[in-house]
Motif scaffolding. Structure first.
Motif, PDB file in Angstrom:
ATOM      1  N   GLN A  48       0.827  -1.205   0.000  1.00 35.49           N
ATOM      2  CA  GLN A  48       0.000   0.000   0.000  1.00 35.49           C
ATOM      3  C   GLN A  48       0.862   1.258   0.000  1.00 35.49           C
ATOM      4  OE1 GLN A  48      -2.417  -0.703   3.491  1.00 35.49           O
ATOM      5  NE2 GLN A  48      -3.911  -1.948   2.363  1.00 35.49           N
ATOM      6  N   ARG A  49       2.008   1.218   0.706  1.00 35.84           N
ATOM      7  CA  ARG A  49       2.899   2.379   0.756  1.00 35.84           C
ATOM      8  C   ARG A  49       3.671   2.571  -0.537  1.00 35.84           C
ATOM      9  NH1 ARG A  49       7.018   1.870   3.487  1.00 35.84           N
ATOM     10  NH2 ARG A  49       6.846  -0.246   4.332  1.00 35.84           N
ATOM     11  N   ARG A  50       4.071   1.458  -1.161  1.00 41.79           N
ATOM     12  CA  ARG A  50       4.927   1.541  -2.342  1.00 41.79           C
ATOM     13  C   ARG A  50       4.399   0.631  -3.458  1.00 41.79           C
ATOM     14  NH1 ARG A  50      11.156   1.450  -1.294  1.00 41.79           N
ATOM     15  NH2 ARG A  50      11.015   2.648  -3.228  1.00 41.79           N
ATOM     16  N   PRO A  51       3.202   0.901  -3.917  1.00 41.90           N
ATOM     17  CA  PRO A  51       2.621   0.038  -4.959  1.00 41.90           C
ATOM     18  C   PRO A  51       3.432   0.034  -6.245  1.00 41.90           C
ATOM     19  CG  PRO A  51       1.348   2.066  -4.721  1.00 41.90           C
ATOM     20  CD  PRO A  51       2.308   2.027  -3.567  1.00 41.90           C
ATOM     21  N   GLU A  52       4.158   1.133  -6.515  1.00 39.79           N
ATOM     22  CA  GLU A  52       4.948   1.197  -7.740  1.00 39.79           C
ATOM     23  C   GLU A  52       6.073   0.174  -7.728  1.00 39.79           C
ATOM     24  OE1 GLU A  52       7.381   3.435  -4.865  1.00 39.79           O
ATOM     25  OE2 GLU A  52       5.224   3.314  -5.287  1.00 39.79           O
ATOM     26  N   VAL A  53       6.582  -0.169  -6.533  1.00 38.90           N
ATOM     27  CA  VAL A  53       7.647  -1.168  -6.436  1.00 38.90           C
ATOM     28  C   VAL A  53       7.103  -2.557  -6.760  1.00 38.90           C
ATOM     29  CG1 VAL A  53       9.293  -2.295  -4.891  1.00 38.90           C
ATOM     30  CG2 VAL A  53       8.966   0.186  -4.770  1.00 38.90           C
ATOM     31  N   VAL A  54       5.947  -2.874  -6.207  1.00 36.32           N
ATOM     32  CA  VAL A  54       5.340  -4.179  -6.479  1.00 36.32           C
ATOM     33  C   VAL A  54       5.007  -4.304  -7.965  1.00 36.32           C
ATOM     34  CG1 VAL A  54       3.443  -5.742  -5.921  1.00 36.32           C
ATOM     35  CG2 VAL A  54       4.432  -4.306  -4.121  1.00 36.32           C
ATOM     36  N   ARG A  55       4.423  -3.245  -8.550  1.00 39.94           N
ATOM     37  CA  ARG A  55       4.097  -3.273  -9.980  1.00 39.94           C
ATOM     38  C   ARG A  55       5.365  -3.434 -10.824  1.00 39.94           C
ATOM     39  NH1 ARG A  55       0.885   1.272  -8.732  1.00 39.94           N
ATOM     40  NH2 ARG A  55       2.389   2.603  -9.824  1.00 39.94           N
ATOM     41  N   GLY A  56       6.379  -2.647 -10.484  1.00 45.67           N
ATOM     42  CA  GLY A  56       7.626  -2.708 -11.238  1.00 45.67           C
ATOM     43  C   GLY A  56       8.317  -4.048 -11.104  1.00 45.67           C
ATOM     44  N   PHE A  57       8.303  -4.608  -9.897  1.00 45.29           N
ATOM     45  CA  PHE A  57       8.913  -5.918  -9.669  1.00 45.29           C
ATOM     46  C   PHE A  57       8.235  -6.968 -10.542  1.00 45.29           C
ATOM     47  CE2 PHE A  57       9.223 -10.008  -7.549  1.00 45.29           C
ATOM     48  CZ  PHE A  57      10.574 -10.089  -7.253  1.00 45.29           C
ATOM     49  N   ASN A  58       6.915  -6.964 -10.554  1.00 46.66           N
ATOM     50  CA  ASN A  58       6.175  -7.944 -11.347  1.00 46.66           C
ATOM     51  C   ASN A  58       6.460  -7.804 -12.831  1.00 46.66           C
ATOM     52  OD1 ASN A  58       4.961  -9.128  -9.119  1.00 46.66           O
ATOM     53  ND2 ASN A  58       3.170  -7.784  -9.194  1.00 46.66           N
ATOM     54  N   GLU A  59       6.529  -6.567 -13.299  1.00 47.15           N
ATOM     55  CA  GLU A  59       6.804  -6.344 -14.720  1.00 47.15           C
ATOM     56  C   GLU A  59       8.214  -6.820 -15.070  1.00 47.15           C
ATOM     57  OE1 GLU A  59       6.365  -5.303 -18.679  1.00 47.15           O
ATOM     58  OE2 GLU A  59       4.895  -5.635 -17.092  1.00 47.15           O
ATOM     59  N   CYS A  60       9.163  -6.555 -14.188  1.00 44.92           N
ATOM     60  CA  CYS A  60      10.536  -6.990 -14.453  1.00 44.92           C
ATOM     61  C   CYS A  60      10.644  -8.509 -14.463  1.00 44.92           C
ATOM     62  CB  CYS A  60      11.480  -6.399 -13.416  1.00 44.92           C
ATOM     63  SG  CYS A  60      11.972  -4.697 -13.767  1.00 44.92           S
ATOM     64  N   VAL A  61       9.972  -9.178 -13.530  1.00 46.27           N
ATOM     65  CA  VAL A  61      10.002 -10.647 -13.508  1.00 46.27           C
ATOM     66  C   VAL A  61       9.423 -11.198 -14.809  1.00 46.27           C
ATOM     67  CG1 VAL A  61       9.033 -12.706 -12.407  1.00 46.27           C
ATOM     68  CG2 VAL A  61       9.973 -10.876 -11.002  1.00 46.27           C
ATOM     69  N   ARG A  62       8.323 -10.617 -15.275  1.00 49.18           N
ATOM     70  CA  ARG A  62       7.725 -11.084 -16.532  1.00 49.18           C
ATOM     71  C   ARG A  62       8.689 -10.902 -17.700  1.00 49.18           C
ATOM     72  NH1 ARG A  62       2.831  -8.907 -14.160  1.00 49.18           N
ATOM     73  NH2 ARG A  62       3.236  -6.872 -15.108  1.00 49.18           N
ATOM     74  N   ARG A  63       9.375  -9.753 -17.732  1.00 51.87           N
ATOM     75  CA  ARG A  63      10.308  -9.481 -18.827  1.00 51.87           C
ATOM     76  C   ARG A  63      11.528 -10.401 -18.763  1.00 51.87           C
ATOM     77  NH1 ARG A  63       9.930  -4.344 -21.505  1.00 51.87           N
ATOM     78  NH2 ARG A  63       7.999  -3.269 -20.940  1.00 51.87           N
ATOM     79  N   ILE A  64      12.027 -10.644 -17.562  1.00 51.61           N
ATOM     80  CA  ILE A  64      13.174 -11.552 -17.409  1.00 51.61           C
ATOM     81  C   ILE A  64      12.802 -12.953 -17.867  1.00 51.61           C
ATOM     82  CG2 ILE A  64      14.685 -12.672 -15.730  1.00 51.61           C
ATOM     83  CD1 ILE A  64      14.527 -10.014 -14.100  1.00 51.61           C
ATOM     84  N   ARG A  65      11.619 -13.407 -17.469  1.00 56.09           N
ATOM     85  CA  ARG A  65      11.170 -14.740 -17.878  1.00 56.09           C
ATOM     86  C   ARG A  65      10.991 -14.818 -19.391  1.00 56.09           C
ATOM     87  NH1 ARG A  65      11.042 -18.209 -14.366  1.00 56.09           N
ATOM     88  NH2 ARG A  65      10.496 -17.908 -12.183  1.00 56.09           N
ATOM     89  N   ALA A  66      10.445 -13.765 -19.976  1.00 56.98           N
ATOM     90  CA  ALA A  66      10.260 -13.744 -21.431  1.00 56.98           C
ATOM     91  C   ALA A  66      11.608 -13.809 -22.143  1.00 56.98           C
ATOM     92  CB  ALA A  66       9.497 -12.499 -21.841  1.00 56.98           C
ATOM     93  N   ALA A  67      12.602 -13.083 -21.612  1.00 61.04           N
ATOM     94  CA  ALA A  67      13.936 -13.092 -22.207  1.00 61.04           C
ATOM     95  C   ALA A  67      14.585 -14.468 -22.062  1.00 61.04           C
ATOM     96  CB  ALA A  67      14.804 -12.025 -21.560  1.00 61.04           C
ATOM     97  N   MET A  68      14.387 -15.103 -20.908  1.00 59.90           N
ATOM     98  CA  MET A  68      14.930 -16.446 -20.689  1.00 59.90           C
ATOM     99  C   MET A  68      14.296 -17.436 -21.651  1.00 59.90           C
ATOM    100  SD  MET A  68      14.940 -16.416 -16.510  1.00 59.90           S
ATOM    101  CE  MET A  68      15.315 -18.148 -16.343  1.00 59.90           C
ATOM    102  N   ASP A  69      12.996 -17.295 -21.888  1.00 60.57           N
ATOM    103  CA  ASP A  69      12.292 -18.226 -22.773  1.00 60.57           C
ATOM    104  C   ASP A  69      12.670 -18.036 -24.238  1.00 60.57           C
ATOM    105  OD1 ASP A  69      10.994 -19.273 -20.605  1.00 60.57           O
ATOM    106  OD2 ASP A  69       9.168 -18.096 -20.869  1.00 60.57           O
ATOM    107  N   SER A  70      13.020 -16.779 -24.601  1.00 61.79           N
ATOM    108  CA  SER A  70      13.328 -16.502 -26.000  1.00 61.79           C
ATOM    109  C   SER A  70      14.775 -16.750 -26.361  1.00 61.79           C
ATOM    110  CB  SER A  70      12.962 -15.043 -26.328  1.00 61.79           C
ATOM    111  OG  SER A  70      13.793 -14.147 -25.593  1.00 61.79           O
ATOM    112  N   GLY A  71      15.631 -16.995 -25.351  1.00 57.48           N
ATOM    113  CA  GLY A  71      17.024 -17.290 -25.640  1.00 57.48           C
ATOM    114  C   GLY A  71      17.918 -16.089 -25.420  1.00 57.48           C
TER     115      GLY A  71
END
Length: 240
Positions: free
Chosen positions: A213-236
């Motif tokens: 609740q205090r830092r929602p931008e961190v949670v949102r950003g963390f989730n987006e970064c994890v998704r991007r890292i996973r996508a990069a790992m999957d694509s090679g």
């Protein structure tokens, strides 16, 4: 590959933090290979730890990870001493008190029995009669209690849980496929233990509700970064 990911995700939370110096995020975890453990040089690393560090690095935010026993790791979060803990699977208490991130590591719950055991973990009599165990603070132990199993042991670690199974102090252990599997491989015990798949229970960061609740931008950003890292790992290794 990581450099590609960082380039893709560097601006994920920039709009929320312009003109401000990001504050350090403090998380707790515990030692459980391969998700997080110390190497021979004393460096703490692992599949879940690596994903968490990379996600915060891609956001440009500092993260400090405290390694403590798992039960304490969660209590420190609920008491407000840290911003969250990992690597955690879902249960009702955690969902009530916290906010889960994207998955940072895969996990399956498996039953482990001696090869000579005649028990069937999926039979009605197993639940009420067999002596079972899981390690302290684990969601697996919570689940066993909630579902009326006969708990015969709750040691401090997966390694001790395996020892109790091998010594015949319990009939079966409920454990993580990767953590228990690694222990069995390291000790050459694959042929001594029967492993039965039970359910998929992936792992994430559980941020405290107050932090989310205090830092929602961190949670949102963390989730987006994890998704991007996973996508990069999957694509090679090549950048998209």
């Amino acid at each position: 590959m990581l450099l590609c990911v960082l380039g893709l995700a560097a601006n994920v939370v920039a709009g929320d933090q312009q003109g401000a110096t990001p504050q350090e995020v403090l998380l707790t975890t515990h030692e459980r290979c391969p998700y997080g453990c110390y190497d021979e040089a004393g460096y703490f690393d692992g599949t879940a730890v690596r994903m968490v560090r990379q996600a915060f690095e891609c956001m440009g935010i500092s993260v400090r990870i405290l390694v403590v026993p798992w039960k304490r790791a969660q209590k420190m979060a609920w008491d407000g001493h840290v911003d969250g803990f990992f690597a955690a699977s879902h249960n009702a208490e955690r969902e009530h008190k916290g906010v889960f991130s994207e998955v940072v590591a895969g996990q399956k719950w498996n039953w482990y029995l001696l090869k000579t055991s005649q028990w069937d973990p999926f039979s009605p009599e197993f639940r009420s009669t067999a002596s079972v165990g899981a390690f302290q603070g684990a969601n697996m132990l919570h689940w066993l209690r909630e579902n009326g199993y006969n708990i015969g042991a709750a040691p401090r670690s997966p390694a001790l849980l395996l020892e109790m199974l091998l010594d015949g102090r319990i009939d079966a252990a409920l454990g993580s496929d990767q953590a228990m599997g690694l222990l069995l491989e390291e000790r050459g015990l694959r042929e001594s233990v029967r492993e039965l798949a039970f359910r998929s229970m992936p792992l994430a960061v559980c941020f405290t509700r107050d932090f989310a609740q205090r830092r929602p931008e961190v949670v949102r950003g963390f989730n987006e970064c994890v998704r991007r890292i996973r996508a990069a790992m999957d694509s090679g290794p090549e950048c998209p």
